[in-house]
Enzyme design. Structure first.
Site, mmCIF file in Angstrom:
data_model
loop_
_atom_site.group_PDB
_atom_site.id
_atom_site.type_symbol
_atom_site.label_atom_id
_atom_site.label_comp_id
_atom_site.label_asym_id
_atom_site.label_seq_id
_atom_site.Cartn_x
_atom_site.Cartn_y
_atom_site.Cartn_z
ATOM 1 N N ASP A 31 -18.644 -27.282 30.711
ATOM 2 C CA ASP A 31 -19.355 -27.361 29.426
ATOM 3 C C ASP A 31 -19.421 -25.955 28.815
ATOM 4 O OD1 ASP A 31 -21.693 -29.538 28.188
ATOM 5 O OD2 ASP A 31 -21.661 -27.475 27.473
ATOM 6 N N ILE A 32 -19.154 -25.871 27.526
ATOM 7 C CA ILE A 32 -19.096 -24.568 26.851
ATOM 8 C C ILE A 32 -20.490 -23.938 26.716
ATOM 9 C CG2 ILE A 32 -19.280 -25.366 24.454
ATOM 10 C CD1 ILE A 32 -16.858 -23.549 23.831
ATOM 11 N N ASN A 86 -25.545 -39.527 27.975
ATOM 12 C CA ASN A 86 -26.283 -39.844 26.748
ATOM 13 C C ASN A 86 -25.501 -40.822 25.871
ATOM 14 O OD1 ASN A 86 -28.218 -37.843 27.489
ATOM 15 N ND2 ASN A 86 -26.964 -36.259 26.549
ATOM 16 N N VAL A 94 -24.503 -35.784 21.238
ATOM 17 C CA VAL A 94 -24.005 -34.971 20.131
ATOM 18 C C VAL A 94 -22.521 -35.264 19.893
ATOM 19 C CG1 VAL A 94 -23.582 -32.608 19.329
ATOM 20 C CG2 VAL A 94 -25.709 -33.149 20.561
ATOM 21 N N HIS A 99 -19.121 -39.317 27.872
ATOM 22 C CA HIS A 99 -19.000 -38.243 28.869
ATOM 23 C C HIS A 99 -20.203 -38.256 29.799
ATOM 24 C CE1 HIS A 99 -21.051 -36.679 25.311
ATOM 25 N NE2 HIS A 99 -21.747 -35.901 26.122
HETATM 26 P P1 AMP Z 1 -24.049 -34.564 24.514
HETATM 27 O O1 AMP Z 1 -25.307 -33.979 23.916
HETATM 28 O O2 AMP Z 1 -24.361 -35.436 25.702
HETATM 29 O O3 AMP Z 1 -23.181 -35.236 23.481
HETATM 30 O O4 AMP Z 1 -23.264 -33.346 25.111
HETATM 31 C C1 AMP Z 1 -22.146 -32.784 24.518
HETATM 32 C C2 AMP Z 1 -21.806 -31.568 25.328
HETATM 33 O O5 AMP Z 1 -20.522 -31.110 24.930
HETATM 34 C C3 AMP Z 1 -22.782 -30.378 25.129
HETATM 35 O O6 AMP Z 1 -23.364 -30.038 26.371
HETATM 36 C C4 AMP Z 1 -21.872 -29.266 24.596
HETATM 37 O O7 AMP Z 1 -22.217 -27.991 25.086
HETATM 38 C C5 AMP Z 1 -20.505 -29.717 25.062
HETATM 39 N N1 AMP Z 1 -19.388 -29.210 24.271
HETATM 40 C C6 AMP Z 1 -19.241 -29.230 22.942
HETATM 41 N N2 AMP Z 1 -18.078 -28.652 22.569
HETATM 42 C C7 AMP Z 1 -17.457 -28.286 23.719
HETATM 43 C C8 AMP Z 1 -16.216 -27.630 24.013
HETATM 44 N N3 AMP Z 1 -15.377 -27.248 23.054
HETATM 45 N N4 AMP Z 1 -15.907 -27.393 25.312
HETATM 46 C C9 AMP Z 1 -16.755 -27.761 26.293
HETATM 47 N N5 AMP Z 1 -17.939 -28.382 26.075
HETATM 48 C C10 AMP Z 1 -18.292 -28.634 24.812
#
Ligand code: AMP
Length: 133
Positions: A31-32, A86, A94, A99
């Site tokens: 995760d970024i 989620n 988000v 995932h």
């Molecule tokens: P969610 O709130 O469950 O949709 O989580 C989405 C996750 O994706 C968040 O923890 C972000 O930090 C992660 N995320 C978004 N863009 C990227 C990316 N380019 N590479 C890795 N993780 C990402």
């Protein structure tokens, strides 16, 4: 045509990511914005928005990969671990592409959004090397 999600762009190598596992139907990468160091996302390549739209067999296959990643992360990084998934904005989603979050827990702190863990110089690469398979 529907716009690609950020995870589809990662799958298609349009944007880079730190991949720890990949097969023809799944990908897992760091995760970024990690909640904790070693926070991994496990993603099906087929872009379902939520698990509600997934066929059961595809969901169960995804869970098998989650199980493998969980065990690898725990074996290499130790400590506790959370699995988080989620569905829809109201539940904290988000990115509209299914995932699982695999979150190792080695620090005595609460999880909160936005995440604030930061890798020291070179630390992410070391963790990546450890948990890759
Ligand atoms: P969610 O709130 O469950 O949709 O989580 C989405 C996750 O994706 C968040 O923890 C972000 O930090 C992660 N995320 C978004 N863009 C990227 C990316 N380019 N590479 C890795 N993780 C990402």
């Amino acid at each position: 045509m529907k716009e690609k999600t950020i995870f589809e762009k990662i799958i298609d190598r349009e944007i880079s990511s730190d991949i720890i596992y990949e097969d023809d139907r799944h990908i897992a990468f760091l995760d970024i914005f990690p909640f904790e160091k070693g926070h991994v996302l496990v993603v099906p390549k087929k872009a379902y928005e939520t698990i509600f739209g997934m066929p059961e067999d595809e969901f169960l296959d995804l869970q098998k990969i989650v199980f493998k990643v969980v065990n690898k992360v725990h074996q290499k990084l130790g400590g506790g671990l959370n699995i988080l998934q989620n569905n829809y904005k109201i539940a904290g989603q988000v990115v509209p592409h299914v995932h699982f979050h695999i979150i190792p827990r080695n620090e005595d702190k609460k999880l909160y959004y936005p995440s604030d863990a930061k890798y020291e110089e070179g630390e992410k690469e070391k963790i990546l090397e450890k948990i890759k398979f």
